[in-house]
Design a protein around this motif. Structure first.
Motif, PDB file in Angstrom:
ATOM      1  N   GLU A 189       8.094 -45.233  -5.938  1.00 49.75           N
ATOM      2  CA  GLU A 189       9.250 -45.020  -6.895  1.00 49.75           C
ATOM      3  C   GLU A 189      10.357 -44.360  -5.806  1.00 49.75           C
ATOM      4  N   ALA A 248      15.579 -39.563  -5.961  1.00 51.77           N
ATOM      5  CA  ALA A 248      16.638 -40.796  -6.538  1.00 51.77           C
ATOM      6  C   ALA A 248      17.702 -40.845  -6.437  1.00 51.77           C
ATOM      7  N   VAL A 271      20.385 -41.777  -3.680  1.00 51.03           N
ATOM      8  CA  VAL A 271      21.649 -42.527  -4.094  1.00 51.03           C
ATOM      9  C   VAL A 271      23.104 -41.748  -3.252  1.00 51.03           C
ATOM     10  N   ARG A 319      23.147 -42.359  -0.070  1.00 52.86           N
ATOM     11  CA  ARG A 319      23.743 -44.014   0.659  1.00 52.86           C
ATOM     12  C   ARG A 319      25.909 -43.687   0.622  1.00 52.86           C
ATOM     13  N   SER A 338      10.507 -45.007  -3.163  1.00 52.30           N
ATOM     14  CA  SER A 338      11.077 -46.461  -2.212  1.00 52.30           C
ATOM     15  C   SER A 338      11.768 -47.361  -2.751  1.00 52.30           C
ATOM     16  N   ARG A 339      12.138 -47.916  -4.477  1.00 47.18           N
ATOM     17  CA  ARG A 339      12.478 -48.200  -5.129  1.00 47.18           C
ATOM     18  C   ARG A 339      13.988 -47.202  -5.362  1.00 47.18           C
ATOM     19  N   GLY A 340      14.062 -45.936  -5.710  1.00 54.67           N
ATOM     20  CA  GLY A 340      15.019 -45.256  -5.308  1.00 54.67           C
ATOM     21  C   GLY A 340      15.696 -44.404  -4.894  1.00 54.67           C
ATOM     22  N   ALA A 341      15.624 -44.724  -3.191  1.00 50.95           N
ATOM     23  CA  ALA A 341      15.889 -44.448  -1.940  1.00 50.95           C
ATOM     24  C   ALA A 341      16.183 -46.444  -1.458  1.00 50.95           C
ATOM     25  N   CYS A 342      15.832 -47.436  -2.262  1.00 52.99           N
ATOM     26  CA  CYS A 342      17.060 -48.776  -2.054  1.00 52.99           C
ATOM     27  C   CYS A 342      16.617 -48.951  -0.283  1.00 52.99           C
ATOM     28  N   ALA A 343      15.267 -48.221   0.455  1.00 56.41           N
ATOM     29  CA  ALA A 343      14.319 -48.471   1.602  1.00 56.41           C
ATOM     30  C   ALA A 343      13.693 -48.460   1.744  1.00 56.41           C
ATOM     31  N   ALA A 368      22.780 -46.440   4.637  1.00 55.66           N
ATOM     32  CA  ALA A 368      21.945 -47.220   3.993  1.00 55.66           C
ATOM     33  C   ALA A 368      20.855 -46.032   5.242  1.00 55.66           C
TER      34      ALA A 368
END
Lengths: 305, 305
Positions: A101, A49, A53, A56, A103-108, A61
């Motif tokens: 996990e 993650a 972060v 990004r 996917s959420r960490g990468a916001c993607a 994105a």
């Protein structure tokens, strides 16, 4: 979902001992990369993650993330367990929703497949299988595994096929060897020709067996039997052999020769315009196959989106 | 190209001893059917043309024709030899453009595939494999052949794969048998478990071997090894066993039992919601598979444009 030619995709090579994260363009340059040891799920996935972060912040994105994971992992999309690590002796990892996990960490959005299928994707599109729709990628190491591509698509069937358990004829001169497969002893290729089988049979690892050692003749013959069975089942244009045991470059010529002997005139490669040298080949991307393939997986997922 | 729900398609089952022609709706009723002996190419293909001339007069235009052909036949679309019979001992048939002749005779576009792939298409869509995207159809008779479907599409690779030449371990109790494969003797499944292998080993054909004969235990074991290798390579949801030798209904339970023994706990079918009874199954369409599959092939070809 963004799909401009300049979209950046994420790649995660989730190995049992090491994680590699990368950001880049499929088939092109990487703009960021990091690797670290696999520890607990919490710590390891937090580092993933953190990587995304920072990525990004620097690069904007992430269109999608592709993950090539150690196994066993549920890779059938739509299945309730998709993206979770299955039963594993690896402490703490069983049941972990590695896909969610990350996917959420990468916001993607993210997609996951086995490490071998992701390496197959990399090799089939940018490595030893480039330009071919029908490719098998085999790793010969601690175990024997394979990823299979037919008509340009990875083959799953109802489970991730594990070619290591293919049953092959045992050689008469190898009669005394009991094999090392926990399920099949000396009946399957993993029991006869994996790294541990070599170690058990000769008392030393593949890396210490000199090229002139008779063991390589046996090894080539068993791998050739695997190739025969792959050929008669799905006639791939490329059989890519990778993994630790295949670091022995002299093995390839031996496997091709044994393959000819075993086929004994069946399959007229010349009539198909196929040379043996381009049929049974080494992996070309080496340690890069995972990241290259994971970027492809990410793009496939985003564009199919 | 016409593709209304009421389009009529043509089917030709081009067998080595018999041709069957039909006109109908894919998956539905036939409005015309004829069969006749395979003689010379000229005479046989003229009868096919006659069938379609009369069919057109009675029922209107034919949208497309699907052909399931005896082999060897060139089935790779786009190849210069596509649709022609390859090297064959069958007098007069070598090099015949069976696809072109039938297409001209029927005044309709036509597509061709091997008889086993066409039967696979029939069984996969309307028979024992209905609802499954990953299916193998194996015929066990004079030879052993198979058609393979992965992700809903037939697998060709660079050649039509011939699973009969898959190498499998020989049983210790069968050591004295030399096998009948011209290429591989007793190393491949065709050498060990085809109809001629049974005849050679036991001095009588499969149809005369009583169900309690020990030969069936061996036969089941060899077919189970073939199933193991198909499972670990592509994990099909259905392995459909057809052909003359599989007319022995008692064989199925034996093959399933041997399959469990050989796998020895590897592959937890229950976890995948798969019963062995639905994994290894008899063909369901019997003699209809060819015509049903040829109509599907015709429709696929017409709708793919």
């Amino acid at each position: 979902m963004s799909n401009s030619p300049h979209s950046l995709y994420g790649a995660v090579e989730a190995g049992g001992t090491k994680f590699v994260c990368a950001l880049g363009e499929p088939g092109g340059r990487l703009v960021a990369e990091a690797s670290f040891a696999t520890t607990t799920p919490d710590e390891t996935l937090a580092r993933v993650a953190d990587f995304f972060v920072e990525a990004r912040v620097r690069h904007g994105a992430v269109a999608a993330v592709g993950i090539g994971s150690f196994g066993p992992v549920h890779v059938r999309r739509g299945a309730p367990q998709y993206g979770r690590i299955a039963r594993t002796p690896k402490p703490g990892w069983e049941g972990v929703d590695i896909l969610g996990e990350i996917s959420r960490g990468a916001c993607a959005p993210a997609a996951i497949d086995t490490d071998v299928n992701v390496a197959l994707l990399g090799e089939a599109r940018h490595g030893a299988g480039a330009g071919c729709d029908d490719v098998v990628y085999v790793t010969v190491g601690t175990g024997i595994g394979a990823g299979l591509m037919a008509n340009g698509r990875i083959v799953y069937g109802f489970a991730h096929p594990e070619v290591g358990h293919m049953h092959v004829p045992k050689l008469a001169e190898d009669a005394a060897f009991a094999g090392v497969c926990a399920f099949h002893g000396d009946r399957c290729i993993e029991g006869l020709a994996s790294g541990p089988a070599l170690r058990e049979r000769w008392g030393t690892g593949a890396e210490n067996l000199p090229p002139e050692h008779h063991g390589w003749t046996l090894q080539a013959r068993y791998l050739a039997a695997l190739c025969v069975n792959l050929l008669v089942t799905c006639a791939p244009r490329r059989i890519i052999l990778g993994g630790g045991v295949m670091m022995q470059a002299h093995l390839f010529a031996r496997v091709r020769m044994s393959l000819c002997e075993l086929l004994n005139g069946y399959l007229d490669f010349a009539a198909y315009g196929i040379g043996l040298d381009e049929l049974v080949v080494p992996a070309r991307l080496g340690g890069r196959a995972g990241v290259v393939g994971a970027l492809e997986l990410a793009r496939d997922f985003a564009t199919a989106g």
